[in-house]
Design a protein around this motif. Structure first.
Motif, PDB file in Angstrom:
ATOM      1  N   VAL A   1     -21.823  58.510  12.036  1.00 19.72           N
ATOM      2  CA  VAL A   1     -21.988  57.470  13.060  1.00 19.72           C
ATOM      3  C   VAL A   1     -20.908  57.753  14.099  1.00 19.72           C
ATOM      4  O   VAL A   1     -19.732  57.424  13.889  1.00 19.72           O
ATOM      5  CB  VAL A   1     -21.849  56.059  12.448  1.00 19.72           C
TER       6      VAL A   1
ATOM      7  N   LEU B   1     -24.111  48.685   9.590  1.00 23.13           N
ATOM      8  CA  LEU B   1     -23.136  49.680   9.101  1.00 23.13           C
ATOM      9  C   LEU B   1     -23.090  49.679   7.574  1.00 23.13           C
ATOM     10  O   LEU B   1     -23.057  50.735   6.930  1.00 23.13           O
ATOM     11  CB  LEU B   1     -21.753  49.390   9.683  1.00 23.13           C
TER      12      LEU B   1
ATOM     13  N   ALA C   1     -19.161  53.685  16.061  1.00 25.34           N
ATOM     14  CA  ALA C   1     -19.606  52.652  15.131  1.00 25.34           C
ATOM     15  C   ALA C   1     -19.648  51.255  15.735  1.00 25.34           C
ATOM     16  O   ALA C   1     -20.007  50.308  15.048  1.00 25.34           O
ATOM     17  CB  ALA C   1     -18.698  52.640  13.900  1.00 25.34           C
TER      18      ALA C   1
ATOM     19  N   ASP D   1     -13.931  56.092   6.992  1.00 26.76           N
ATOM     20  CA  ASP D   1     -13.917  55.225   8.168  1.00 26.76           C
ATOM     21  C   ASP D   1     -12.729  55.654   9.031  1.00 26.76           C
ATOM     22  O   ASP D   1     -11.576  55.462   8.638  1.00 26.76           O
ATOM     23  CB  ASP D   1     -13.793  53.768   7.685  1.00 26.76           C
TER      24      ASP D   1
ATOM     25  N   MET E   1     -20.940  59.211   4.185  1.00 27.29           N
ATOM     26  CA  MET E   1     -21.038  58.503   5.460  1.00 27.29           C
ATOM     27  C   MET E   1     -19.673  58.568   6.156  1.00 27.29           C
ATOM     28  O   MET E   1     -18.653  58.231   5.560  1.00 27.29           O
ATOM     29  CB  MET E   1     -21.442  57.045   5.211  1.00 27.29           C
TER      30      MET E   1
ATOM     31  N   LEU F   1     -14.793  52.106  14.622  1.00 30.22           N
ATOM     32  CA  LEU F   1     -15.240  50.735  14.361  1.00 30.22           C
ATOM     33  C   LEU F   1     -14.378  49.776  15.180  1.00 30.22           C
ATOM     34  O   LEU F   1     -14.859  48.779  15.708  1.00 30.22           O
ATOM     35  CB  LEU F   1     -15.120  50.441  12.859  1.00 30.22           C
TER      36      LEU F   1
ATOM     37  N   SER G   1     -27.040  56.688  14.481  1.00 32.82           N
ATOM     38  CA  SER G   1     -26.577  57.421  13.292  1.00 32.82           C
ATOM     39  C   SER G   1     -27.280  58.773  13.245  1.00 32.82           C
ATOM     40  O   SER G   1     -28.475  58.874  13.547  1.00 32.82           O
ATOM     41  CB  SER G   1     -26.830  56.624  12.008  1.00 32.82           C
TER      42      SER G   1
ATOM     43  N   GLN H   1     -17.833  57.419   9.783  1.00 33.77           N
ATOM     44  CA  GLN H   1     -18.010  56.687  11.040  1.00 33.77           C
ATOM     45  C   GLN H   1     -16.713  56.668  11.840  1.00 33.77           C
ATOM     46  O   GLN H   1     -15.618  56.701  11.288  1.00 33.77           O
ATOM     47  CB  GLN H   1     -18.512  55.263  10.795  1.00 33.77           C
TER      48      GLN H   1
END
Ligand SMILES: [Zn+2]
Length: 376
Positions: free
Chosen positions: A73, A155, A76, A167, A34, A39, A21, A36
């Protein structure tokens, strides 16, 4: 920028993975964003967006333009990154458990409510700051016994006290679209404008706890759980804007898209006051939010060759031809028609499909489904 490397639980002796991160901007403002990428480890567009974001965030940080912490991130899912099977990348499901990497994030509200109950009973103020501390503790206490569980806890720990969680995902073939809670629409609308989103699917509960909902829906749940425990009404604002951003289709990986998407995300942060400077001009809205329960998957009734009949992003009417499935043995052709009026926002990328494949998704206005609303 501060770089953190989070060691995941080692599944076997001799194998250890870590999550990276990158933390930009001041960490003492009580505000946090945040972002990311990937994922679902085989969804690549977000990786390239993160590549552009890290350069831009470093510049903004050097200029002193960041007003709050921005956590990026850039990849992720180190577990999914390594899942190559017979020369194909399997990044959606954990091979060890069969579980979807973007499901089963813990509901931290019950434990956080337990932690906050004495304060509420004593009459001490309980606001977002205290609630975030309880949520952080509840997350840190999660018991993990597998590498996947430790990835989920890591996470969630990075995101649970953030004001904004973005996300970055993609679909098979798709126009850009978003998933979020209905109540968050006023705060998500500028993001939809800036990204040129062609569909916004909203649901209070999508089912199986995807990451964005674990971060955003927890606030309403925490208020309800604490009210029940303490016997007096406790409410929290919607303190986290959680959005799953679907960056078109899995092959839409170009610097042009990625630069524009990174730019749009940063303009959204500027709109929120995270980046100094004049607020951005907001483009026209390309769609209104529609219920996720009105997004109707069109299934293949039998296997065969998939021949698309409509371009992505089309506005279709109920009964319009979306695709044909050609049976190469029997010679038959099955018409797949739209089940509703709406926007054809995503479709299957393979051109030969087995029976039961979700061939299309059409965003309709009327909620017609219930239960688990997301794809497996
Ligand atoms: Zn995904």
């Amino acid at each position: 920028m501060i770089e953190h490397r989070h060691l995941l639980l080692s599944p076997t002796p001799g194998t250890t993975r870590e999550l990276l991160s990158l933390h930009y901007g001041p960490t003492d403002t009580g505000r946090k964003v945040m972002i990311q990428a990937s994922l679902h480890a085989d969804e690549v567009p977000g990786l390239l967006v993160a590549h552009h974001l890290r350069r831009r965030l470093a510049e903004l940080e050097a200029q002193g333009a960041l007003q709050s912490e921005v956590v990026l991130v850039p990849f992720a899912n180190p577990v999914g990154l390594s899942q190559w099977v017979l020369a194909s990348h399997e990044g959606r499901f954990d091979l060890a458990s069969g579980e979807n990497f973007n499901r089963l994030y813990a509901d931290l509200a019950p434990r956080a409510a337990e932690l906050l109950e004495p304060r509420v009973r004593s009459g001490a103020p309980v606001g977002v700051v205290e609630a975030r501390a309880a949520l952080r503790q509840a997350c840190a206490e999660l018991k993990v016994t597998t590498e996947l569980q430790s990835l989920r806890r890591t996470l969630l720990g990075l995101a649970i006290d953030a004001d904004v969680v973005l996300d970055l995902h993609c679909d098979n073939e798709a126009v850009l679209h978003l998933y979020t809670l209905p109540a968050l629409w006023p705060e998500v609308e500028p993001l939809a404008r800036l990204m040129g989103s062609r569909a916004v699917l909203v649901a209070d509960v999508s089912g199986d706890e995807p990451f964005d909902e674990a971060c955003s829906a927890v606030w309403q749940r925490l208020g309800a759980a604490l009210t029940e425990r303490a016997g007096k009404p406790v409410e929290f604002p919607a303190a986290c804007v959680g959005v799953t951003v679907e960056l078109r289709g899995e092959r839409d990986v170009t610097h042009e898209f990625a630069k524009a998407d990174a730019d749009a995300l940063l303009q959204y942060l500027a709109w929120r006051g995270v980046i100094t400077g004049p607020p951005p001009q907001l483009p026209e809205l390309a769609c209104e939010p529609t219920p996720l329960a009105g997004s109707i998957p069109v299934l293949a009734p039998h296997g065969g060759v998939l021949v698309h009949a409509q371009p992505l992003g089309s506005t279709v009417r109920r009964g319009d031809l979306l695709a044909e499935i050609v049976d190469p043995l029997g010679g038959g052709v099955t018409r797949l028609e739209s089940p509703t009026d709406g926007v054809l926002y995503a479709r299957e990328s393979r051109r030969f499909v087995p029976a039961g494949t979700r061939v299309y998704k059409v965003a309709g206005r009327e909620p017609v489904r219930s239960g688990k609303l997301l794809s497996d």
